[in-house]
Design a protein around this motif. Structure first.
Motif, mmCIF file in Angstrom:
data_model
loop_
_atom_site.group_PDB
_atom_site.id
_atom_site.type_symbol
_atom_site.label_atom_id
_atom_site.label_comp_id
_atom_site.label_asym_id
_atom_site.label_seq_id
_atom_site.Cartn_x
_atom_site.Cartn_y
_atom_site.Cartn_z
ATOM 1 N N GLY A 155 -4.605 4.086 8.634
ATOM 2 C CA GLY A 155 -4.858 3.206 7.497
ATOM 3 C C GLY A 155 -4.715 1.728 7.789
ATOM 4 N N ILE B 19 0.867 -1.170 0.000
ATOM 5 C CA ILE B 19 0.000 0.000 0.000
ATOM 6 C C ILE B 19 0.911 1.230 0.000
ATOM 7 N N LYS C 270 1.366 5.624 -0.934
ATOM 8 C CA LYS C 270 0.720 6.914 -1.184
ATOM 9 C C LYS C 270 0.721 7.228 -2.675
ATOM 10 N N GLN C 271 -0.294 7.973 -3.088
ATOM 11 C CA GLN C 271 -0.432 8.339 -4.489
ATOM 12 C C GLN C 271 0.787 9.096 -5.004
ATOM 13 N N PHE D 199 -10.404 2.770 -2.881
ATOM 14 C CA PHE D 199 -9.277 1.992 -2.356
ATOM 15 C C PHE D 199 -9.767 0.823 -1.501
ATOM 16 N N LEU E 220 -10.562 7.180 -1.325
ATOM 17 C CA LEU E 220 -10.473 6.255 -0.192
ATOM 18 C C LEU E 220 -11.512 5.149 -0.301
ATOM 19 N N SER F 260 -2.388 2.120 -4.771
ATOM 20 C CA SER F 260 -2.220 3.498 -4.305
ATOM 21 C C SER F 260 -3.410 3.933 -3.461
ATOM 22 N N VAL F 261 -3.138 4.873 -2.554
ATOM 23 C CA VAL F 261 -4.200 5.456 -1.748
ATOM 24 C C VAL F 261 -3.971 6.957 -1.647
ATOM 25 N N ASP F 262 -5.016 7.705 -1.897
ATOM 26 C CA ASP F 262 -4.982 9.156 -1.773
ATOM 27 C C ASP F 262 -5.745 9.533 -0.508
#
Length: 231
Positions: free
Chosen positions: A169, A100, A102-103, A133, A130, A121-123
């Motif tokens: 997260g 996992i 970050k964007q 995701f 989210l 990716s996670v923003d």
């Protein structure tokens, strides 16, 4: 200077070769989710093993990688070598999973490595992002029985010897998907290890692998595990 330049050139060239390899699977028109992630995991591990060999590093694993899958690995984060060291360990235990990230990492100049290698990716600033995701994580876990999730709960690289406050997260992912957690403590300042690599004689790096824990008190349980690992 030449030593530093040489290792970066090696890693970048090897990385670009692997991006081409990743793309064969990522864009394959007939491959399903499980064999795709299995292949991408093996290809990431191949890259990492190449770097480990070039830098002349040996990983001493203290504890055991659990046989169980569908778990979340919570790992401390101090260096760009952290992922590489962990992928080397996963390669020795036939583990399949995703990182996992970050964007911002996907938007950087080396973003294609993360984008096509099976990372997710996670923003954190985008509510719709989210939701998407968490749906993707749940869907992937439902379709792949040997899938694992790898995450740095601190959320960013930590330059101190302690642990930064965990972001939410890791705990949310574990709770939403009923996942056990494996605490992992890399007991070396890998930034310094990387700075002085490659080594003429084998450099041993210690990684502590804990027992499965519940996600409820993740940060406190992780700190207790880390303190025990430090002795």
């Amino acid at each position: 200077m030449l030593k530093t330049l040489g290792k970066f050139i090696f890693m970048i060239e090897l990385g670009y070769r692997h991006i081409k390899i990743f793309k064969r699977t990522y864009f394959h028109p007939f491959i399903s989710l499980k064999p795709a992630y299995t292949q991408l995991s093996k290809d990431r591990q191949s890259y990492s093993n190449g770097v480990i060999e070039f830098l002349n590093i040996e990983i001493e694993l203290i504890g055991e990688v659990p046989q169980k899958d569908k778990v979340l690995y919570a790992i401390n984060h101090r260096s760009l070598l952290d992922i590489i060291v962990m992928e080397h360990i996963f390669s020795k235990h036939n583990k399949n999973g995703t990182w996992i990230a970050k964007q911002e990492l996907f938007d950087a100049f080396y973003g294609d490595f993360f984008r096509y290698s099976g990372c997710i990716s996670v923003d954190l600033e985008n509510r719709k992002g989210l939701l998407k995701f968490f749906k993707e994580i749940k869907k992937t876990l439902s379709k792949i029985d040997d899938f694992n999730i790898y995450i740095f709960p601190e959320g960013e690289r930590n330059k101190t010897p302690d642990i930064l406050e965990f972001q939410s997260g890791a705990q949310k992912i574990a709770k939403a998907n009923n996942l056990d957690v494996v605490p992992v403590f890399i007991n070396d300042t890998l930034e310094s290890v990387f700075k002085h690599a490659p080594y003429k004689e084998k450099k041993v790096v210690q990684v502590h692998m804990g027992d499965l824990i519940d996600h409820t008190n993740l940060e406190n349980d992780y700190i207790n595990f880390m303190n025990e690992a430090k002795g």
